[in-house]
Design a protein around this motif. Sequence first.
Motif, PDB file in Angstrom:
ATOM      1  N   SER A  46      41.471  18.226   1.492  1.00 53.68           N
ATOM      2  CA  SER A  46      42.497  17.546   0.718  1.00 53.68           C
ATOM      3  C   SER A  46      42.363  17.933  -0.659  1.00 53.68           C
ATOM      4  O   SER A  46      43.484  18.090  -1.379  1.00 53.68           O
ATOM      5  N   ARG A  47      41.216  18.343  -1.245  1.00 55.91           N
ATOM      6  CA  ARG A  47      41.062  19.002  -2.518  1.00 55.91           C
ATOM      7  C   ARG A  47      41.928  20.456  -2.591  1.00 55.91           C
ATOM      8  O   ARG A  47      42.543  20.402  -3.335  1.00 55.91           O
ATOM      9  N   ILE A  48      41.866  21.209  -1.696  1.00 53.40           N
ATOM     10  CA  ILE A  48      42.522  22.408  -1.602  1.00 53.40           C
ATOM     11  C   ILE A  48      44.022  22.121  -1.432  1.00 53.40           C
ATOM     12  O   ILE A  48      44.741  22.805  -1.926  1.00 53.40           O
ATOM     13  N   ALA A  49      44.295  21.020  -0.472  1.00 52.91           N
ATOM     14  CA  ALA A  49      45.770  21.015  -0.554  1.00 52.91           C
ATOM     15  C   ALA A  49      46.344  20.386  -1.784  1.00 52.91           C
ATOM     16  O   ALA A  49      47.471  20.876  -2.123  1.00 52.91           O
ATOM     17  N   ALA A  50      45.542  19.514  -2.459  1.00 54.05           N
ATOM     18  CA  ALA A  50      46.077  19.012  -3.619  1.00 54.05           C
ATOM     19  C   ALA A  50      46.158  20.030  -4.769  1.00 54.05           C
ATOM     20  O   ALA A  50      47.251  20.208  -5.482  1.00 54.05           O
ATOM     21  N   ARG A  51      45.412  21.026  -4.782  1.00 56.13           N
ATOM     22  CA  ARG A  51      45.197  22.082  -5.783  1.00 56.13           C
ATOM     23  C   ARG A  51      46.705  23.075  -5.399  1.00 56.13           C
ATOM     24  O   ARG A  51      47.479  23.474  -6.169  1.00 56.13           O
ATOM     25  N   ALA A  52      46.985  23.210  -4.080  1.00 52.50           N
ATOM     26  CA  ALA A  52      48.086  24.080  -3.715  1.00 52.50           C
ATOM     27  C   ALA A  52      49.259  23.335  -4.151  1.00 52.50           C
ATOM     28  O   ALA A  52      50.362  23.967  -4.513  1.00 52.50           O
ATOM     29  N   ARG A  53      49.308  21.899  -4.051  1.00 50.19           N
ATOM     30  CA  ARG A  53      50.601  21.268  -4.403  1.00 50.19           C
ATOM     31  C   ARG A  53      50.788  21.174  -5.756  1.00 50.19           C
ATOM     32  O   ARG A  53      51.780  21.171  -6.500  1.00 50.19           O
ATOM     33  N   THR A  54      49.689  21.242  -6.750  1.00 50.96           N
ATOM     34  CA  THR A  54      49.687  21.110  -8.175  1.00 50.96           C
ATOM     35  C   THR A  54      49.508  22.750  -8.796  1.00 50.96           C
ATOM     36  O   THR A  54      49.278  22.652  -9.812  1.00 50.96           O
ATOM     37  N   LEU A  55      49.893  23.586  -7.904  1.00 45.25           N
ATOM     38  CA  LEU A  55      49.666  25.030  -8.484  1.00 45.25           C
ATOM     39  C   LEU A  55      50.896  25.354  -9.503  1.00 45.25           C
ATOM     40  O   LEU A  55      52.044  25.033  -9.260  1.00 45.25           O
ATOM     41  N   PRO A  56      50.492  25.567 -10.721  1.00 46.80           N
ATOM     42  CA  PRO A  56      51.379  25.602 -11.799  1.00 46.80           C
ATOM     43  C   PRO A  56      52.420  26.722 -11.659  1.00 46.80           C
ATOM     44  O   PRO A  56      53.759  26.379 -11.392  1.00 46.80           O
ATOM     45  N   PRO A  58      52.286  30.126  -9.243  1.00 52.97           N
ATOM     46  CA  PRO A  58      51.650  31.205  -8.640  1.00 52.97           C
ATOM     47  C   PRO A  58      51.755  32.516  -8.568  1.00 52.97           C
ATOM     48  O   PRO A  58      51.978  33.428  -7.818  1.00 52.97           O
ATOM     49  N   HIS A  59      51.790  32.988  -9.753  1.00 52.70           N
ATOM     50  CA  HIS A  59      51.891  34.455 -10.145  1.00 52.70           C
ATOM     51  C   HIS A  59      51.097  35.275  -9.818  1.00 52.70           C
ATOM     52  O   HIS A  59      51.403  36.332  -9.264  1.00 52.70           O
ATOM     53  N   LEU A  60      49.923  34.960  -9.624  1.00 49.47           N
ATOM     54  CA  LEU A  60      48.642  35.817  -9.269  1.00 49.47           C
ATOM     55  C   LEU A  60      48.894  36.062  -7.641  1.00 49.47           C
ATOM     56  O   LEU A  60      48.634  37.045  -7.215  1.00 49.47           O
ATOM     57  N   LEU A  61      49.106  34.689  -6.879  1.00 48.40           N
ATOM     58  CA  LEU A  61      49.002  35.125  -5.485  1.00 48.40           C
ATOM     59  C   LEU A  61      50.287  35.932  -5.178  1.00 48.40           C
ATOM     60  O   LEU A  61      50.299  36.934  -4.299  1.00 48.40           O
ATOM     61  N   PRO A 167      58.791  38.914  -4.300  1.00 47.40           N
ATOM     62  CA  PRO A 167      59.331  37.920  -5.227  1.00 47.40           C
ATOM     63  C   PRO A 167      60.702  37.425  -4.935  1.00 47.40           C
ATOM     64  O   PRO A 167      61.197  36.187  -5.459  1.00 47.40           O
ATOM     65  N   ALA A 168      61.568  38.366  -4.469  1.00 49.32           N
ATOM     66  CA  ALA A 168      63.071  37.820  -4.397  1.00 49.32           C
ATOM     67  C   ALA A 168      63.210  36.548  -3.340  1.00 49.32           C
ATOM     68  O   ALA A 168      63.844  35.517  -3.607  1.00 49.32           O
ATOM     69  N   LEU A 169      62.576  36.779  -1.973  1.00 47.79           N
ATOM     70  CA  LEU A 169      62.261  35.629  -1.328  1.00 47.79           C
ATOM     71  C   LEU A 169      61.584  34.290  -1.728  1.00 47.79           C
ATOM     72  O   LEU A 169      62.092  33.300  -1.556  1.00 47.79           O
ATOM     73  N   TYR A 170      60.794  34.600  -2.726  1.00 50.01           N
ATOM     74  CA  TYR A 170      59.942  33.460  -3.185  1.00 50.01           C
ATOM     75  C   TYR A 170      60.943  32.757  -4.053  1.00 50.01           C
ATOM     76  O   TYR A 170      61.018  31.474  -3.973  1.00 50.01           O
ATOM     77  N   VAL A 171      61.509  33.405  -5.163  1.00 49.46           N
ATOM     78  CA  VAL A 171      62.656  32.725  -5.816  1.00 49.46           C
ATOM     79  C   VAL A 171      63.658  31.949  -4.996  1.00 49.46           C
ATOM     80  O   VAL A 171      64.054  30.903  -5.292  1.00 49.46           O
ATOM     81  N   LEU A 172      64.262  32.707  -4.174  1.00 48.71           N
ATOM     82  CA  LEU A 172      65.290  31.872  -3.178  1.00 48.71           C
ATOM     83  C   LEU A 172      64.511  30.562  -2.643  1.00 48.71           C
ATOM     84  O   LEU A 172      65.296  29.596  -2.611  1.00 48.71           O
ATOM     85  N   THR A 181      57.487  26.542   0.048  1.00 51.19           N
ATOM     86  CA  THR A 181      58.341  27.415   0.897  1.00 51.19           C
ATOM     87  C   THR A 181      58.523  28.735   0.622  1.00 51.19           C
ATOM     88  O   THR A 181      58.622  29.774   1.427  1.00 51.19           O
ATOM     89  N   GLY A 182      58.765  28.912  -0.937  1.00 54.22           N
ATOM     90  CA  GLY A 182      59.013  30.413  -1.240  1.00 54.22           C
ATOM     91  C   GLY A 182      57.666  31.102  -1.032  1.00 54.22           C
ATOM     92  O   GLY A 182      58.063  32.198  -0.567  1.00 54.22           O
TER      93      GLY A 182
END
Length: 336
Positions: A46-56, A58-61, A167-172, A181-182
């Motif tokens: 749940s902590r990992i999911a919360a961090r994934a939801r609140t990821l400001p 995700p430029h690094l990933l 990055p193009a698919l991430y933006v879309l 989803t991106g």
Amino acid sequence: MDMEQMEGRVLGIRYQVLDIAHHALRITHYTLRITHHASRITHYASRIAARARTLPRPHLLLSLLTLLAFALRAYGFWWGRPYALHNDESFVIVHTLKMLAHVQAGELPDPETMIYGVWPFYQLGLIGTVVRAAIAFVGSLVGYGGNLSLLYIGRLLSAAYGAIGVPALYVLGSRMFNRRTGLWAAAFWAVMPLSVRDSHFATVDIQFAVWLVLTYITLWNVATHGRARDYALAAVMMGLTLATRLSALPIFAAFVVALVIRDWRLEIGRLEIERLRTTHYAPRTTHHALRITHHALRITHHASRHHVITHHVSHKVFNCAKMTNGRRPRVPCIRA
């Protein structure tokens, strides 16, 4: 059966009961430990999911996915050397060389084909000329006489387009749905076998797919924002997509859909503004109506008081006249 045998059997039964109780306690203990570890796993998940939801952001990933995509596509770009074993690669390289020959002869850059658009040939010819000139210049400084084949430059260009698709698919995906989803779309594109395979060819398939994604991004901006720069970018992207492959003509249908969505959103926004304006002015209208009603009631009240006073005065005058028989009294009948 004597007493000693009875006591021995009773003791044996007691030992068996105690042994069963001991095993039951051990089972309960392990069950509690498993439940504890399961709760810990659930907590960390749940902590990992919360961090994934609140990821400001995700430029690094996204950067790691882009590098991974380019590495998968650039590795082995020298396959099949020195031959171009793919028919479309041979077609693209031959017509690019013909276009460069026309340019060197001072003529118009004509690739002498209309099977694809002209942009892939112009692009490969320009980038290949610049890269080969840079390699020749550096080679003259270090004493290296070799150069890079136009075929390999085309394959590396396809690998670069495949990496740009991440990055193009991430933006879309982020703009149409959400960032998660991106990221999923970008991750699937980075490792998708068909995309990795076609990015090893000096053909137009991968760059055509990437230009389509970029066009859809600009069309989504037209549908959601409708600014002048959105229309300009959409026109540029649609032109480059058609110049890459003429089979992209149905993209105009997507442009019409974007315009319809934009008009629908504008109509919804206008109705919402009208509703807000009505909601804003309704209390003021009600207030003024109550004030008018209040003043009308005050006027009615004063008019009724005036009518009562007039009636009272008339009654007094009538009584006074009746008492004096029409003669003027020495003392006024009505006192102020």
